[in-house]
Design a protein around this motif. Structure first.
Motif, PDB file in Angstrom:
ATOM      1  N   LEU A 150      -1.075   3.054  -6.911  1.00  0.00           N
ATOM      2  CA  LEU A 150      -1.793   1.789  -7.026  1.00  0.00           C
ATOM      3  C   LEU A 150      -2.815   1.819  -8.150  1.00  0.00           C
ATOM      4  CD1 LEU A 150      -2.288   0.943  -3.245  1.00  0.00           C
ATOM      5  CD2 LEU A 150      -0.815  -0.267  -4.864  1.00  0.00           C
ATOM      6  N   GLU A 151      -3.487   2.925  -8.313  1.00  0.00           N
ATOM      7  CA  GLU A 151      -4.469   3.029  -9.398  1.00  0.00           C
ATOM      8  C   GLU A 151      -3.789   2.960 -10.763  1.00  0.00           C
ATOM      9  OE1 GLU A 151      -7.523   2.782  -9.683  1.00  0.00           O
ATOM     10  OE2 GLU A 151      -8.423   3.185  -7.744  1.00  0.00           O
ATOM     11  N   ARG A 200      -2.397   5.716  -3.064  1.00  0.00           N
ATOM     12  CA  ARG A 200      -3.537   5.428  -3.945  1.00  0.00           C
ATOM     13  C   ARG A 200      -3.224   5.768  -5.402  1.00  0.00           C
ATOM     14  NH1 ARG A 200      -8.973   4.701  -3.803  1.00  0.00           N
ATOM     15  NH2 ARG A 200      -9.071   4.852  -1.537  1.00  0.00           N
ATOM     16  N   ARG A 227      -3.038  -0.706 -11.296  1.00  0.00           N
ATOM     17  CA  ARG A 227      -4.260  -1.464 -11.582  1.00  0.00           C
ATOM     18  C   ARG A 227      -4.676  -1.302 -13.039  1.00  0.00           C
ATOM     19  NH1 ARG A 227      -9.506  -0.808 -12.208  1.00  0.00           N
ATOM     20  NH2 ARG A 227      -9.496   1.447 -11.790  1.00  0.00           N
ATOM     21  N   GLN A 239       0.839  -1.198   0.000  1.00  0.00           N
ATOM     22  CA  GLN A 239       0.000   0.000   0.000  1.00  0.00           C
ATOM     23  C   GLN A 239       0.875   1.248   0.000  1.00  0.00           C
ATOM     24  OE1 GLN A 239      -3.794  -0.471   0.098  1.00  0.00           O
ATOM     25  NE2 GLN A 239      -2.732  -2.206  -0.833  1.00  0.00           N
ATOM     26  N   ILE A 267      -7.315  -1.526  -2.124  1.00  0.00           N
ATOM     27  CA  ILE A 267      -6.628  -0.311  -1.671  1.00  0.00           C
ATOM     28  C   ILE A 267      -7.174  -0.001  -0.289  1.00  0.00           C
ATOM     29  CG2 ILE A 267      -6.158   2.125  -2.068  1.00  0.00           C
ATOM     30  CD1 ILE A 267      -6.493   1.680  -5.031  1.00  0.00           C
TER      31      ILE A 267
END
Length: 366
Positions: free
Chosen positions: A279-280, A276, A283, A273, A295
């Protein structure tokens, strides 16, 4: 490098976080309120948990381990492998794992040692512990992952202060001849070392007083100020982002290929983590449906080695308790170091996130 874990299952998980919270949304500090709201929306962190002194990451991990042993109804005498994954040892020596072995009441036949890895540490820790089980008489292991990153942060560093929080975790492994294989992929590129960095504190750039009797000159005030500055975390966000987009999509694809599966065959993707925004991007790059992609850092921040098990406990407790789930877990970052594994988890006793009690005894020596 590729590897496969055979004959070992993940038997349970638990995470522990400090009670103390801090939110830059509620208390902006270095930021205007508008800046704080935009920042929280981008990095995905509304609040972090901050571990107060004199506690260390090991205290969080021991609390997690004690709770997990009770939940599994495991006698501590049956655990003979203990791996403590953390960048925050209690002392220069001895190994923190030795102290934890005594605290948990594990037998003296236990193999106990530290692994000083960060973001990739959970995957490494599971792999190491499982391989030890597979090559020894031991049948049960504990992998404890936790970091106290907040103490490395400079109080005026707008880049790191809103992001990092503290947490500890415990994962139980058990020999099981019927367990599905766990394929994994591991890698390292030391050229990334300067980009997530705490320079001072080791023997290369030492914080302890100079040994004048051994011929070392006394330090100047300027040297002392430099050491204090260099003892804080420095993070090159642009380089971290570039590395992540370059290395992690191929890592995820290679892990799935090694496991003989695809995005469609994975129930849950649980990555380190980091933030965000990053991570997006990952993805979308790998075309993972949002409904399969965890998330979970809004309440905890980036907790380094603990972030994957914390997300598993926080987001997927009921899912993992309800049946077998195929989970792709991937850690990446400081080092550069990375690892990903595809594991069938569950059904297990419901993974939980607990808070460290206010009266928790300090895990100290002497």
């Amino acid at each position: 490098m590729k590897a496969t874990i055979d004959g070992v299952r993940i038997a349970g998980l638990r995470a522990v976080v400090p009670r103390q919270r801090h939110s830059f949304v509620e208390d902006p500090g270095l930021f205007t309120r508008e800046e704080a709201k935009k920042l929280a929306a981008t990095i995905g962190v509304q609040e972090r948990r901050i571990l107060p002194r004199p506690y260390c990451a090991s205290d969080l991990c021991v609390a997690a381990a004690e709770g997990l042993l009770a939940q599994l109804d495991w006698d501590p005498s049956t655990v003979e492998v203990l791996v403590f994954v953390s960048q925050d040892a209690d002392y220069v020596l001895p190994s923190t794992a030795c102290i934890i072995q005594k605290r948990l009441g594990l037998p003296t036949s236990t193999a106990a040692f530290d692994v000083p890895l960060g973001c990739s540490g959970y995957v490494y820790g599971l792999w190491i512990a499982a391989r030890l089980l597979g090559g020894s008489s031991a049948t049960r292991a504990l992998v404890l992952c936790g970091d106290n990153s907040s103490r490395y942060l400079h109080p005026e560093d707008r880049a790191t202060l809103p992001l990092f929080g503290d947490a500890g975790s415990a994962t139980a492994l058990e020999v099981d001849a019927g367990a599905p294989p766990i394929p994994l992929v591991i890698g390292t590129d030391g050229s990334g070392a300067p980009h997530i960095f705490v320079k001072a504190g080791g023997k290369r750039d030492c914080l302890i007083p100079p040994a004048v009797s051994c011929g070392e000159p006394p330090r100047s005030a300027e040297d002392e100020a430099r050491l204090e500055r260099d003892a804080r975390l420095t993070l090159n966000g642009a380089e971290v982002f570039s590395f992540t987009l370059r290395a992690v999509p191929p890592l995820l694809r290679e892990a799935m290929e090694h496991a003989g599966t695809t995005v469609e065959g994975i129930d849950w993707f649980v990555l380190h983590q980091a933030n965000r925004f990053m991570l997006e991007h990952l993805r979308k790059r790998v075309q993972i449906p949002a409904g399969k992609f965890v998330i979970d850092m809004e309440r905890y921040g980036n907790t380094s080695s603990a972030s994957i098990p914390l997300a598993l406990c926080s987001s997927l407790g009921d899912s993992l308790a309800g049946g077998r789930r195929k989970v792709l877990m991937a850690g990446f970052g400081v080092g550069w170091s990375w690892g990903a594994m595809v594991a069938d988890i569950g059904p297990v006793p419901t993974p939980q996130v607990a808070e460290l009690p206010d009266d928790w005894p300090v895990l100290a020596v002497g």
